[in-house]
Design an enzyme around this catalytic site. Structure first.
Site, PDB file in Angstrom:
ATOM      1  CG  ASN A  17      19.162   0.642  15.153  1.00  0.00           C
ATOM      2  OD1 ASN A  17      20.068   0.431  16.650  1.00  0.00           O
ATOM      3  ND2 ASN A  17      19.903   0.945  13.874  1.00  0.00           N
ATOM      4  CE  LYS A  19      19.597   4.217  13.868  1.00  0.00           C
ATOM      5  NZ  LYS A  19      19.702   5.071  12.606  1.00  0.00           N
ATOM      6  CG  HIS A 103      23.138   0.358  11.833  1.00  0.00           C
ATOM      7  ND1 HIS A 103      23.192   1.339  11.018  1.00  0.00           N
ATOM      8  CD2 HIS A 103      22.125   0.480  11.736  1.00  0.00           C
ATOM      9  CE1 HIS A 103      22.102   2.456  10.761  1.00  0.00           C
ATOM     10  NE2 HIS A 103      21.250   1.821  10.883  1.00  0.00           N
ATOM     11  CD  GLU A 105      23.369   5.207  12.303  1.00  0.00           C
ATOM     12  OE1 GLU A 105      23.180   4.911  13.086  1.00  0.00           O
ATOM     13  OE2 GLU A 105      22.384   5.909  11.661  1.00  0.00           O
ATOM     14  CD  GLU A 175      18.795   0.108   8.225  1.00  0.00           C
ATOM     15  OE1 GLU A 175      17.692   0.392   8.595  1.00  0.00           O
ATOM     16  OE2 GLU A 175      19.068   0.606   8.383  1.00  0.00           O
ATOM     17  N   GLY A 181      16.982   7.816   8.683  1.00  0.00           N
ATOM     18  CA  GLY A 181      16.981   9.441   8.968  1.00  0.00           C
ATOM     19  C   GLY A 181      17.515  10.164   9.318  1.00  0.00           C
ATOM     20  CB  SER A 216      13.009   7.862   6.603  1.00  0.00           C
ATOM     21  OG  SER A 216      13.922   8.002   7.163  1.00  0.00           O
TER      22      SER A 216
END
Ligand code: PGA
Length: 257
Positions: A17, A19, A103, A105, A175, A181, A216
């Site tokens: 991904n 991003k 996701h 985010e 996730e 991240g 991560s």
């Protein structure tokens, strides 16, 4: 329902991904370096999710290669007056096969609700593509003992709108938000508990659906995560931008054979 039995062997899937990263020259180098290391006979399936604007560029580089194209999001709408949106049918039209939906985010920075995520999941399947449904708890949820109930709520929102049979053709990515991240991967015990729990929520599809871990994942920590019986690969953010790291992670997924 925990580990897979031999007649229900799930092929590992590793998804990059990107991003909000990339540019034409960098993409070309990154994709070329990954494609050079991936052959059809390798066990893990691999997909890349560039930003929309670069998807056709990446599709051209992936032509004839053993790496698939995915998208980071899709509109819940099929067509019409929805400025700025990209439909799942458009993604299918350019050779995309997987679409990430929900996701963390998107949920947190763009306010996507469980209901919107479910609509996107349905729209992606309606276009013949495979959704990668992301679920995951916040640190607060986990610290207050609500990790599993948060996951259940997120999965059930999609189950309620799409129906159980929709999970015959879907992928889930667990996730934990606190691991995305941050450099802090969830422990093998935490990952296995959630993956096993998600399988229990999905009835007859529980043993068949591929469940990826994300958050991560790096070359030096992927191995123990992939070794878990209920983990079928990973959704990779940061490390998917470094060809060497991404390929090393894919190779660890191949070893699950
Ligand atoms: P990360 O991102 O690998 O950089 O933690 C994972 C993701 O957001 O899918």
């Amino acid at each position: 329902m925990s580990s897979q039995n031999n007649n229900l062997k799930r092929r590992p899937l590793v998804v990059g991904n990107w991003k909000l990263n990339g540019n034409q020259s960098g993409n070309q180098q990154l994709v070329a370096a990954i494609v050079a290391q991936r052959q059809a006979e390798q066990y893990a399936e691999v997909a890349l999710c560039p930003p929309y604007v670069y998807m056709t560029q990446v599709a051209e580089h992936l032509h004839g290669a053993a790496v698939k194209l995915g998208a980071q999001d899709a509109s819940a709408y099929a067509q019409g007056a929805y400025t700025g949106e990209v439909s799942a049918a458009m993604l299918a039209d350019i050779g995309c096969q997987y679409v990430i939906v929900g996701h963390s985010e998107r949920r947190h920075y763009f306010g996507e609700s469980n209901e919107q995520v479910a609509q996107k999941f349905i729209a992606v399947q309606a276009a013949g593509l495979t959704p990668i449904l992301c679920v995951g708890e916040s640190l607060d949820d986990r610290d207050s003992g609500h990790a599993l109930s948060t996951i259940a709520y997120q999965v059930e929102a999609v189950l309620a709108q799409a129906g159980l049979d929709a999970f015959a053709q879907a992928v889930i990515a667990y996730e934990p938000i606190w691991a995305v991240g941050t450099g802090r991967i969830a422990s093998p015990q935490q990952v296995e508990e959630v993956h096993h729990y998600i399988r229990q929520l999905l009835g007859e599809y529980g043993d068949r659906i591929r469940i990826l871990y994300g958050g991560s994942v790096k070359p030096d920590n992927a191995g123990p995560t992939f070794a878990l019986p209920d983990v079928d690969g990973a959704l990779i953010g940061g490390a998917s931008l470094i060809a060497e790291d991404f390929v090393a992670i894919c190779q660890q997924a191949d070893a699950k054979h």
